[in-house]
Design an enzyme around this catalytic site. Structure first.
Site, PDB file in Angstrom:
ATOM      1  N   HIS A 241       6.563   7.015   9.813  1.00 52.28           N
ATOM      2  CA  HIS A 241       5.698   8.064  10.107  1.00 52.28           C
ATOM      3  C   HIS A 241       4.458   7.177  10.575  1.00 52.28           C
ATOM      4  CE1 HIS A 241       8.103  10.863   7.714  1.00 52.28           C
ATOM      5  NE2 HIS A 241       7.324  11.785   8.217  1.00 52.28           N
TER       6      HIS A 241
ATOM      7  N   HIS B  61       4.954   6.378   0.291  1.00 56.17           N
ATOM      8  CA  HIS B  61       5.283   4.954   0.664  1.00 56.17           C
ATOM      9  C   HIS B  61       4.035   3.964   0.064  1.00 56.17           C
ATOM     10  CE1 HIS B  61       8.004   5.064   3.925  1.00 56.17           C
ATOM     11  NE2 HIS B  61       7.367   6.103   4.272  1.00 56.17           N
TER      12      HIS B  61
ATOM     13  N   ASP C 119       3.856  -0.882   2.994  1.00 56.51           N
ATOM     14  CA  ASP C 119       4.831  -0.302   3.936  1.00 56.51           C
ATOM     15  C   ASP C 119       3.773   0.322   5.160  1.00 56.51           C
ATOM     16  OD1 ASP C 119       6.715  -0.585   1.923  1.00 56.51           O
ATOM     17  OD2 ASP C 119       6.709   1.527   1.583  1.00 56.51           O
TER      18      ASP C 119
END
Length: 416
Positions: free
Chosen positions: A302, A345, A349
């Site tokens: 994302h 996350h 990350d």
């Protein structure tokens, strides 16, 4: 009068361009720079064409790196005079900066403003025919007709589609290997430990991504060179997600939050895995479409999408569109915050995803804007796909817009 001045009396770029290294040496001696004849003409074989392209930045930087500031300034001034004298069809721009960051010529035939990647350098116009501009010491082709090369764009679309398919299949594999939450609890994380979870935050992150996607889609539709932009988007997005496949497959991190009901799930035979991968691919791995996956943490896909869309919007729209650029960055940064606030996350990350995406975007556009692959065999070896897609794109892509559809007959009659 020496032969050098006989050449100097000729009009246009072609006279100086015909100079040999020996004639350049004569010109240097006439100007009082005999000490640099061996360096420029013998070691680096500077001829007339090269002389017209030299800038003060070239004199300061390796491999020339002249030692004396006074000589650098005097030689740069002599070069500018020579370039002005032998470009009669050009009116030199008044903006000559000492550091070479903006070295401009104004050309009546090719007038207009063209800017390099993210404002790193600017070239106001290009020199006519065989003369080329330099900016920040980088080679600048004159702008020619940019061919759309639609077949390459189709290949890039096939490439990114295959990569997304591979990513979906790898996500199925890593879900089977996700560590047990009781044995491997969430890892310590400064942000996740400090900020309470917001349940609706991940949907908001995807909403930010959709907003950026719609903005970029509008930019692509109206941009004159939409085929080149879309090809670069597919190439970069595919390359980052291909790297993501490797990183999330080789290392399985524990689930970042106890709210995630994740456990190793076996999908049986290969066909069951393929069907699950197809479902992820069709739904684009988004929670808004009812898709929930586990194990694909290193690194955040994302964040990659948010950052890549933001950079394309800010790169390929005029610099004076401040409101659009601010909105794009706000959506990007808020989207990243929502990813972390949802505890979907780890912070690492997101950080790695942002760093890799921005570096790859900047490296790609730096190589494309300077045509480095033409001068570096190493660039062609390490970046074969880049060389293939960018071989016919000469320099930065200007921000030019046009209506993508032809006008209907009645509009042509009304408007003319």
């Amino acid at each position: 009068m020496s032969q050098t001045f006989a050449y100097a009396g000729m009009l246009g770029c072609s006279g100086v361009q015909a100079w040999s290294s020996k004639q350049v040496a004569d010109w240097l001696r006439e100007q009082g720079f005999s000490a640099y004849v061996d360096l420029l003409c013998t070691q680096h074989r500077v001829d007339g064409t090269s002389l017209l392209c030299l800038t003060e930045h070239d004199l300061r930087s390796p491999p020339l790196q002249l030692p004396l500031l006074g000589d650098i300034k005097r030689l740069a001034l002599a070069l500018r005079k020579l370039q002005r004298q032998h470009s009669p069809s050009h009116t030199p721009s008044t903006d000559f900066r000492a550091n070479g960051s903006k070295y401009c010529y104004r050309n009546d035939r090719f007038g207009g403003d063209y800017r390099q990647c993210n404002g790193v350098a600017t070239v106001t116009a290009v020199m006519e025919q065989h003369c080329h501009g330099y900016s920040n010491g980088k080679y600048k082709h004159r702008w020619s007709q940019l061919e759309p090369e639609g077949w390459k764009t189709i290949l890039s679309l096939v490439y990114v589609t295959l990569v997304f398919g591979i990513t979906s299949f790898v996500m199925v594999l890593v879900h089977e290997r996700v560590p047990d939450m009781h044995t491997y609890p969430p890892l310590p994380d400064i942000f996740l430990d400090s900020v309470p979870r917001i349940p609706w935050a991940f949907v908001m992150a995807e909403a930010c991504g959709l907003a950026l996607g719609y903005i970029l889609l509008l930019v692509l539709l109206l941009h004159k060179h939409r085929s080149i932009l879309f090809r670069r988007l597919c190439s970069l997005m595919g390359s980052v997600f291909l790297l993501r496949c490797v990183t999330m497959f080789v290392t399985s991190l524990s689930v970042p939050g106890n709210h995630l009901q994740c456990s190793g799930k076996m999908y049986g035979d290969i066909w069951s895995k393929l069907l699950r991968a197809l479902e992820i691919w069709v739904r684009m791995g988004m929670s808004m479409t009812g898709m929930h996956t586990c194990g694909d943490y290193m690194f955040s896909g994302h964040t990659v999408v948010l950052t890549m869309l933001n950079f394309f919007i800010t790169e390929y729209t005029p610099r004076k569109w401040h409101i659009l650029h601010t909105l794009s960055w706000v959506l990007n940064l808020f989207g990243i915050f929502f990813i972390l606030a949802a505890h979907e996350h780890y912070s690492i990350d997101v950080f790695i995803a942002f760093y890799i995406t921005t570096r790859l975007f900047l490296y790609y556009h730096t190589l494309a804007n300077t045509h480095a692959y033409q001068h570096s065999r190493r660039a062609r070896i390490w970046f074969p796909m880049f060389s293939f897609f960018e071989c016919n794109v000469s320099g930065p892509v200007p921000s030019e817009y046009c209506w993508p559809f032809s006008r209907p007959a009645f509009m042509k009659t009304l408007i003319g």
